[in-house]
Design an enzyme around this catalytic site. Structure first.
Site, PDB file in Angstrom:
ATOM      1  N   CYS A  24      12.079   7.267 -19.521  1.00  0.00           N
ATOM      2  CA  CYS A  24      12.699   6.420 -20.539  1.00  0.00           C
ATOM      3  C   CYS A  24      13.567   7.278 -21.444  1.00  0.00           C
ATOM      4  CB  CYS A  24      11.634   5.720 -21.375  1.00  0.00           C
ATOM      5  SG  CYS A  24      10.616   4.590 -20.432  1.00  0.00           S
TER       6      CYS A  24
ATOM      7  N   GLN B 291       0.827  -1.209   0.000  1.00  0.00           N
ATOM      8  CA  GLN B 291       0.000   0.000   0.000  1.00  0.00           C
ATOM      9  C   GLN B 291       0.863   1.262   0.000  1.00  0.00           C
ATOM     10  OE1 GLN B 291      -3.644  -0.230   2.645  1.00  0.00           O
ATOM     11  NE2 GLN B 291      -2.245  -1.616   3.689  1.00  0.00           N
ATOM     12  N   ASN B 292       2.162   1.103   0.147  1.00  0.00           N
ATOM     13  CA  ASN B 292       3.059   2.250   0.299  1.00  0.00           C
ATOM     14  C   ASN B 292       3.389   2.889  -1.043  1.00  0.00           C
ATOM     15  OD1 ASN B 292       3.062   1.597   2.968  1.00  0.00           O
ATOM     16  ND2 ASN B 292       5.037   0.585   2.933  1.00  0.00           N
ATOM     17  N   VAL B 293       3.651   4.191  -0.993  1.00  0.00           N
ATOM     18  CA  VAL B 293       4.039   4.923  -2.195  1.00  0.00           C
ATOM     19  C   VAL B 293       5.501   5.374  -2.128  1.00  0.00           C
ATOM     20  CG1 VAL B 293       1.699   5.734  -2.662  1.00  0.00           C
ATOM     21  CG2 VAL B 293       3.223   7.152  -1.282  1.00  0.00           C
ATOM     22  N   ASP B 294       6.231   4.907  -1.101  1.00  0.00           N
ATOM     23  CA  ASP B 294       7.592   5.402  -0.879  1.00  0.00           C
ATOM     24  C   ASP B 294       8.651   4.749  -1.760  1.00  0.00           C
ATOM     25  OD1 ASP B 294       8.147   2.880   0.442  1.00  0.00           O
ATOM     26  OD2 ASP B 294       7.329   3.733   2.284  1.00  0.00           O
TER      27      ASP B 294
ATOM     28  N   HIS C 195      -1.017   1.834  -4.769  1.00  0.00           N
ATOM     29  CA  HIS C 195      -1.260   3.268  -4.946  1.00  0.00           C
ATOM     30  C   HIS C 195      -0.157   3.927  -5.769  1.00  0.00           C
ATOM     31  CE1 HIS C 195      -4.405   2.687  -2.050  1.00  0.00           C
ATOM     32  NE2 HIS C 195      -3.538   2.275  -1.140  1.00  0.00           N
TER      33      HIS C 195
END
Length: 149
Positions: free
Chosen positions: A148, A120-123, A140
């Site tokens: 790119c 669930q982390n966005v880090d 998330h």
């Protein structure tokens, strides 16, 4: 008074629990047995894995013992005296270093036990730890910027 009742409910909601060394050892032994006997071991992670890296969570209460201090929701609703500045260990996902738990997941993956992580982390710390990109679902997304060439 409904204000006092709401405060008591919030205090109970944010209460932290700690196991004794004996209880923790029993739980670790049981977890190891489950992992060893599993054909498809998947880990589901959230903010708790990143607080030891200095990433503030959302849910910790005002009186937390977590080094990152109170969570975002508790701070948003806090109406008490000013909290000490500079007391808490806080980092961003770009400066945080993977924790021993992140690295244990990498080792479990390398040994063939851990098949996938759902986070669930966005880090982005799971990716920073070396966990294979195609073996993680970041529900998330993450706060990393990729480009790119």
């Amino acid at each position: 008074n409904s204000k006092m009742a709401r405060a008591a409910d919030q205090e109970e909601e944010y209460k932290e629990y700690f196991d004794s060394k004996e209880e923790l050892d029993e739980k670790i032994d049981q977890l190891a047995l489950w992992i060893l006997s599993s054909e498809h071991f998947i880990a589901y992670t959230g903010a708790g894995i990143s607080t030891s890296c200095g990433i503030r969570d959302n849910q910790s209460g005002i009186n937390t013992v977590v080094a990152t201090g109170p969570g975002r929701y508790a701070l948003k609703n806090y109406r008490g005296p000013p909290l000490p500045k500079g007391k808490y260990l806080l980092k961003s996902g770009s400066t945080a270093i993977p924790s021993p738990t992140h690295m244990a997941f990498v080792a479990l993956q390398e040994c063939g036990y851990l098949k996938y992580i759902v986070s669930q982390n966005v880090d982005g710390i799971h990716l920073k730890s070396g966990f294979l990109r195609d073996k993680i679902a970041e529900l998330h997304g993450n706060t990393n910027l990729e480009k790119c060439k």
